[in-house]
Write a protein that holds these residues in place. Sequence first.
Motif, mmCIF file in Angstrom:
data_model
loop_
_atom_site.group_PDB
_atom_site.id
_atom_site.type_symbol
_atom_site.label_atom_id
_atom_site.label_comp_id
_atom_site.label_asym_id
_atom_site.label_seq_id
_atom_site.Cartn_x
_atom_site.Cartn_y
_atom_site.Cartn_z
ATOM 1 N N ILE A 425 0.847 -1.192 0.000
ATOM 2 C CA ILE A 425 0.000 0.000 0.000
ATOM 3 C C ILE A 425 0.882 1.241 0.000
ATOM 4 N N GLN A 426 0.256 2.380 -0.338
ATOM 5 C CA GLN A 426 0.947 3.660 -0.260
ATOM 6 C C GLN A 426 0.820 4.225 1.150
ATOM 7 N N GLN A 427 1.877 4.834 1.626
ATOM 8 C CA GLN A 427 1.912 5.390 2.980
ATOM 9 C C GLN A 427 2.104 6.903 2.896
ATOM 10 N N ASP A 428 1.338 7.652 3.728
ATOM 11 C CA ASP A 428 1.489 9.112 3.812
ATOM 12 C C ASP A 428 2.520 9.445 4.871
ATOM 13 N N ARG A 441 4.849 13.691 1.985
ATOM 14 C CA ARG A 441 5.057 12.949 0.742
ATOM 15 C C ARG A 441 4.366 11.603 0.870
ATOM 16 N N ARG A 442 3.886 11.061 -0.273
ATOM 17 C CA ARG A 442 3.277 9.731 -0.294
ATOM 18 C C ARG A 442 4.300 8.735 -0.818
ATOM 19 N N LEU A 443 4.503 7.651 -0.058
ATOM 20 C CA LEU A 443 5.505 6.634 -0.387
ATOM 21 C C LEU A 443 4.822 5.378 -0.897
ATOM 22 N N ASP A 444 5.417 4.751 -1.924
ATOM 23 C CA ASP A 444 4.945 3.475 -2.459
ATOM 24 C C ASP A 444 5.825 2.387 -1.870
ATOM 25 N N ALA A 445 5.272 1.658 -0.886
ATOM 26 C CA ALA A 445 6.060 0.661 -0.156
ATOM 27 C C ALA A 445 5.959 -0.675 -0.870
ATOM 28 N N ALA A 446 6.907 -0.934 -1.807
ATOM 29 C CA ALA A 446 6.960 -2.231 -2.489
ATOM 30 C C ALA A 446 7.683 -3.243 -1.614
#
Length: 716
Positions: A425-428, A441-446
Amino acid sequence: MTDPVRTTNAYTQVRIREPLGERILGEALTVGGQGADVLVPGADAKLVVQILRSRGVWVVLPVSGIARFNGRLLGKPTDLRRHDVIAIADAQVIVTGISRTLLCLDVCHLQGNTTIAPANTLSPIVLEDGDDELEIEAPPEPAPVSVGNRRRRTPRWAGFGEVAAALAIALLIVLGIYSQLIPVALDIQPGNARISAPADLLAMHLGSRLFLLPGHHRIRAESQGYVPAQADLLLRRGVPSSVRLRLVKLPGELDIDTAGIACAVSVDGAEVGRAPGTITVPAGQHTLLLRAPRHVDFIATLQIEGAGDHQRLTAVLQPSWGTLQITSLPPGASVLVDGVAAGTTPIVVDAPAGVRRVRISSPGLKPWESSVVLNAGEALTLGPIMLGQPDAHLSLSSRPAAAAVMIGGTFRGHTPLEADLPAGIQQDLTLSLPGYAPWSRRLDAAAGKRLTVHATLEPVGARVSVQGEPADAELLIDGVLRGHTPQRLVLAALEHHLEVRKRGWLPFSATVTPAAGLDRVIHYQLTSAELAASRAQRASVLYTQTGYRMRLVTAPTVPATAARSSGDRRSVVSMRRSVLDRSFYLGAMPVTNEQFRRFRPDHRSVLSGPRETDRDDAPVIRVSWPEAVEFCNWLSEQDSLPPAYARSGGTYVLLRPVTIGYRLPTQAEWQYATREAASQRPAPFADLPGKSSEWLNDGAAADHPTFGFRVARYAE
């Protein structure tokens, strides 16, 4: 029932005008059902309100049952005003006149009159049913008269005399009857109401008067959109009569549209129905509350016109819940939301808005757990979450460091920071630091991904000006020299320590927290080292020739000011500001009766007889401002000091420049001494009140002999 003879006095009374006459009661009475001083129709023994006089104010308060005050429920003691209306059962109590010692009330019955009859009046009788209707038929036409073989026709004018005589007699009878009618003065609201006496055949309504025969009558008033009102009346010749009726508006109809959301409706705190739909609301101003599950309460204040009119309200209810749509690989994983089992994936979960903690687990696989921010009315999609995959890793730093870190709405620490993030999921990410603008910033946690983030926070500046006397002094901010005063600079929105210093002067220091968009000005006033030393050697206690003790009050480093306001007890209101920049002596205690009588031997602090306030050691009272000023000039004369006041234009004015003679303290001196007394530092005036109750120097126009006072003078 209240006995008018025992309770009425020449100073306080309640005058009540009822349908059967007038009464006078004392300064307290009850209105309601059986046992009350004033009985009203439709009220049981439990319905009672009380009207009384408290500290010169007339007050109505509920005792039991339900009553309305100006259309609202009466739930607490309420002051009475002219034209206020108290609705009790089938009656209205109207305030027609009010003063500190007199209250005039009109009791208007909406149905009948069950009020106890006052002295010298008769009780109303029950009206009988109306007379049967009479059918009046025209007399048969006379047959023509025959003479011989010819028919003799009756002359056309034959019978006119008899008809005229009958009409004259009838007119005389009618005039005789109407001459017996008695006028009744009408006071009806609304003014367009229809007035009638249903049981009376002879009743004539002309303007503001109704003419009736002597006897018992029932007067009725009706108007479209109002509840009919009526009153019984005993009419006697030679006795002036009047009828006062106040019609109450019918409730209004309120159509509520909530876009199909079912909710409970409350009016003034009482639940009255459901919406969407139509509810009945009494006329007047009301507070409306709509409450629906999973929605924010809707509150509105409405003016209901009443009289059966329809009004419309469109209520937009804001949701307070959101929706989580969760999928996982493999499916069938167990889902916990805030520690509560919600089911298995794929699943849709309704939850309150805010930060929610979600955990997804399946046997034999690494569970997935994270905090998410759910907004009201939002559908948030999570997934597909692949269970068993490794977390992403975040390395976070910032300039400046020590910024607070929020990930997914959860506090995770301060920068620099190492953290694992659930994959899928994406994390703020949000950083905050006082004095700096927030960074996000919004992070894309792969899965298994390593994230490196460096944030640069932008400072938020605010303007600060530093000025004062003497100029060209050194200015240090947080221990760093920033130049010389006066100076205007931009500082971060943080707490800063300021210091102003100059050789030969005592330093000045202060703490300031700038705010964005708000200019701050720091004033300073340095004290020379020589003056500080002389102040230290000055006597802290001074005695006048009369033995009056005064204490030294050292002027503050920064000049203190005080502005006059209308909240002060003296009658003079001015925007003039007084400044405190010199040390002064102030009386440790108020002037006593013994000390004031040396100046005016015949003064008494009471009106008559011996009292505690007239003891020699008690503070003097009943002294006007001019008398206090004259005492100060007399005291200056005793100590060979120049007078502080001079006579001008029928009053006293303070001489300029101000002498060292005795005078009344200024507003700034009084407030500064009071503040010193209330602080943690040792103070010479521990007995000073928080608010002035004594004569001060700026009350020159006040002449009411009430207050005590203290004496002041400058130290140099």
